[in-house]
Design a protein around this motif. Sequence first.
Motif, mmCIF file in Angstrom:
data_model
loop_
_atom_site.group_PDB
_atom_site.id
_atom_site.type_symbol
_atom_site.label_atom_id
_atom_site.label_comp_id
_atom_site.label_asym_id
_atom_site.label_seq_id
_atom_site.Cartn_x
_atom_site.Cartn_y
_atom_site.Cartn_z
ATOM 1 N N UNK A 92 0.827 -1.207 0.000
ATOM 2 C CA UNK A 92 0.000 0.000 0.000
ATOM 3 C C UNK A 92 0.859 1.253 0.000
ATOM 4 N N UNK A 93 1.901 1.288 0.811
ATOM 5 C CA UNK A 93 2.819 2.420 0.897
ATOM 6 C C UNK A 93 4.207 1.878 1.179
ATOM 7 N N UNK A 94 5.229 2.612 0.702
ATOM 8 C CA UNK A 94 6.609 2.205 0.939
ATOM 9 C C UNK A 94 7.362 3.400 1.518
ATOM 10 N N UNK A 95 8.113 3.147 2.602
ATOM 11 C CA UNK A 95 8.885 4.196 3.275
ATOM 12 C C UNK A 95 10.354 3.771 3.263
ATOM 13 N N UNK A 96 11.189 4.610 2.703
ATOM 14 C CA UNK A 96 12.607 4.287 2.562
ATOM 15 C C UNK A 96 13.398 5.045 3.624
ATOM 16 N N UNK A 97 13.834 4.325 4.677
ATOM 17 C CA UNK A 97 14.609 4.937 5.763
ATOM 18 C C UNK A 97 16.100 4.829 5.440
ATOM 19 N N UNK A 98 16.467 5.258 4.216
ATOM 20 C CA UNK A 98 17.850 5.251 3.740
ATOM 21 C C UNK A 98 18.128 6.625 3.129
ATOM 22 N N UNK A 230 1.821 -1.575 4.644
ATOM 23 C CA UNK A 230 2.778 -0.486 4.594
ATOM 24 C C UNK A 230 4.140 -1.073 4.910
ATOM 25 N N UNK A 231 5.142 -0.696 4.103
ATOM 26 C CA UNK A 231 6.458 -1.308 4.223
ATOM 27 C C UNK A 231 7.488 -0.213 4.475
ATOM 28 N N UNK A 232 8.348 -0.435 5.488
ATOM 29 C CA UNK A 232 9.445 0.489 5.756
ATOM 30 C C UNK A 232 10.748 -0.247 5.533
ATOM 31 N N UNK A 233 11.613 0.343 4.691
ATOM 32 C CA UNK A 233 12.917 -0.251 4.374
ATOM 33 C C UNK A 233 13.970 0.505 5.175
ATOM 34 N N UNK A 234 14.812 -0.230 5.894
ATOM 35 C CA UNK A 234 15.818 0.437 6.701
ATOM 36 C C UNK A 234 17.011 -0.442 6.975
ATOM 37 N N UNK A 235 18.083 0.171 7.481
ATOM 38 C CA UNK A 235 19.299 -0.561 7.840
ATOM 39 C C UNK A 235 19.028 -1.403 9.083
ATOM 40 N N UNK A 236 19.379 -2.691 9.003
ATOM 41 C CA UNK A 236 19.162 -3.584 10.143
ATOM 42 C C UNK A 236 20.451 -4.167 10.678
ATOM 43 N N UNK A 250 15.751 -4.261 24.057
ATOM 44 C CA UNK A 250 17.174 -4.158 23.801
ATOM 45 C C UNK A 250 17.448 -3.428 22.502
ATOM 46 N N UNK A 251 18.673 -3.566 21.980
ATOM 47 C CA UNK A 251 19.093 -2.839 20.794
ATOM 48 C C UNK A 251 18.393 -3.393 19.554
ATOM 49 N N UNK A 252 17.822 -2.476 18.745
ATOM 50 C CA UNK A 252 17.133 -2.860 17.512
ATOM 51 C C UNK A 252 17.295 -1.754 16.473
ATOM 52 N N UNK A 253 17.055 -2.056 15.180
ATOM 53 C CA UNK A 253 17.185 -1.038 14.125
ATOM 54 C C UNK A 253 16.214 0.117 14.319
ATOM 55 N N UNK A 254 16.618 1.300 13.777
ATOM 56 C CA UNK A 254 15.798 2.490 13.913
ATOM 57 C C UNK A 254 14.444 2.358 13.241
ATOM 58 N N UNK A 255 14.337 1.517 12.198
ATOM 59 C CA UNK A 255 13.050 1.335 11.524
ATOM 60 C C UNK A 255 11.988 0.847 12.499
ATOM 61 N N UNK A 256 12.401 0.093 13.519
ATOM 62 C CA UNK A 256 11.435 -0.398 14.498
ATOM 63 C C UNK A 256 10.895 0.731 15.363
ATOM 64 N N UNK A 257 11.719 1.754 15.634
ATOM 65 C CA UNK A 257 11.242 2.894 16.421
ATOM 66 C C UNK A 257 10.096 3.576 15.680
ATOM 67 N N UNK A 258 10.280 3.806 14.365
ATOM 68 C CA UNK A 258 9.217 4.444 13.584
ATOM 69 C C UNK A 258 7.993 3.538 13.477
ATOM 70 N N UNK A 259 8.231 2.241 13.402
ATOM 71 C CA UNK A 259 7.107 1.304 13.309
ATOM 72 C C UNK A 259 6.312 1.277 14.609
#
Length: 762
Positions: A92-98, A230-236, A250-259
């Motif tokens: 439906x939507x794509x978010x590029x966290x790059x 909705x899909x968010x692409x980010x560094x993992x 614990x420590x996780x990629x920033x894409x999870x914070x936005x999610x």
Amino acid sequence: MPLRKSQSAESSAWKLIAWTAFVGLLFGLLQLGEIAEDFLRTARNNLHTHSASGDIVVVGIDEDSLRQVGRWPWPRRQHGQLIDKISAGGAKEIYLDIQVDTRGDPADDAAFAAALRRSGKVTVPVFSRSGPGTEQKVGSLRTNPFLKDARLGSVSLFYNYQNAAWHLPFATRWDGQDVPTFSALMGGKASPSGEAYMLDYSIDPKSVPFVSAGDLLTGKIGLGQFAGKKVIIGAAAEILGDQYFIPGTGKMPGAYVHTIGAETLKRGTPVELGWILPYLAAVAIAAFVALRRIERPRSVIFGAATALFLLAPALLEMNLIFVEVVPALAVTWIVWGILARRSFRTGGLTNAVSGLPNLNALRNNRAGRTQALIAARVLNYDEIAAALPAGQERQLIEQIVSRLRVGSPERVLYQGDGGIFAWFEDSEQPVSNHVEALHVLFRNPARVDGLPIDLSVSFGVELGSSRTLSNRLASALVAADEAAHDGLKWKYHDPETLEDASWKLSMLSQLDDAVDKGEVWVAYQPKLDLQTRRIVGAEALARWTHPEKGPIAASEFIAAAEQHDRIGKLTDFVLESAIKSAAALNRKDPGFGMAVNLSARLLGDKGFVLRLRAMLARHGLAPHLLTLELTETAALAGNGSAFDMLAALRELGVTIAIDDYGTGLSTLDYLKKIPASEIKIDQSFVKGMLDNRSDLVMVQSTIALAHSLERKVVAEGVEDQTVLDALVDMKCDVAQGYVIGRPMSLESLTKRLAGSRRSSVA
């Protein structure tokens, strides 16, 4: 004087409240409790953890993805390929966290732009990262070459000392315009820049669907999972650095914070009430307790307030309402601690009703160690206090105190609960005359609001010793109780009673050691079959020979062991000895029975039957040759589990006997229920049956009733021949008593059986 004291106490309470309120205010304004607040919120999140909606999928460039492509940053065409595949899957939507705000290789940029155009649903980022002592701002609306083919969103966030982002903005200001954040766009909530919201970290980030970018590029996974999502692409990959601390995980990629932010907004718009309301509530509670000088329920009130501040926020947070409670807890705990300390130092040494020093103050009076200690106990105090209207107990105490101070107005009286008063006197003065005079004063009734009240009082005196004041006070009170019991006005403490008390306190522990050391042994009292006039069995009886005190009465140590639930070890010892002895006797005289008393305490011991079965097997004794005697009172009081235990013993083959029959509340119904094969008539009836017609009727009727129920009857306490002959005439089955034989050692019993089994009692 009391008014001045009251005003001083009230002033002190106001100072305490004002000072504590100021400290709580500092906690709130300066965020001094931030670390504690984060810890508490994380703990509360664990109380209502729930899964993400699943509407947002994270496509992560993880370690495997980096190995597959081989270098970083990736060529833009790689990102274009990701967008094509996700779009083909129906996202439906794509978010590029790059970061894509600068120009790169022209061919790669063209391929990437073409992918953006084909998709038509991609959002590219501008972002800033700010934390303690640092700020980084990346991207510009004027220089970004891809904005004509994509929507712009912000991935700005603020992280704290823990590298955790508790808040996210709805939008950020870039080049003069508001740019909504990824989380606001994905969550469907718009708001102007400058406003932020609290993230709901009770959402489990591990429940967010995750797809490896490398697996997606190589075709290892299908595309159907993107349909309508909705899909968010980010560094993992951790090496790429876009990592944050997720509270509780614990420590996780920033894409999870936005999610997590988007999932929060999908549930609703969070409301932050801050710390003011809980803080004001805490100040009000603390003022209520301190100003009213509430003593007894103080801990209950502060404990309830603590529970409220710790748990109520969890209920609010389930509805996205967030509060801060550390300033409120600081106020609550500081006032609680200070009041408790004051109570211990002052109020803890004072009786709350009368204001007199209490017994703790007496125990702390070192000067009293060299003086005589007198204790007065108003025997009917509780009864009187319960009948008095509220507020009149103090008048009663004043009446008592005025009499106890006659002749010595400056005497320091100490008051305990339940009508206990105590004081010190010069041990060289004639204490007896003084106490006698005080007792006379209490003959006249006290008057409370004109109502005459009779007071019953007794006195105990402890003249002085090297013991502690606590022990001396206890001795004086024991003496007062003994005086009341003996009908005396007062009584001295008798040191010999202390020695006796010490022996009773240590007796049970000594009993356990005595069993192990062989000081406890088993005596056997023979039983006579009245039809054959032969010794057919014996009762095993515990005996204790103390190395210093000599023989200890069985009634003393057995009753104490039963009362304190220490009878198990003693019973097992007696059973083991009795079964072993019975097995040895049966090898020479088959059919010899052995009886052992069974405590009612053991009817609830689920392991007893197993232990007994093992003893019988170990010594080779047939179960029917063992009789377990249970007192009638215990049998009648048996509950369902007790009856089950008796049934299990009968199933094992052991004989059950009702001991001391006639002393309880026997009924025919109970005799039918209890699986007993034998009834032992209590010796109190047997001994008196020739002199007391009631006892005679009791014995006769018991024998007749038992025989009608096919039960054997044993008469105990047979001490002369005439009673024995009468029992024979009544068709009693077995007799036991001194005329047949006193309790004896196994060696003596063996000799008795060898020499006189065939002889009758003359």
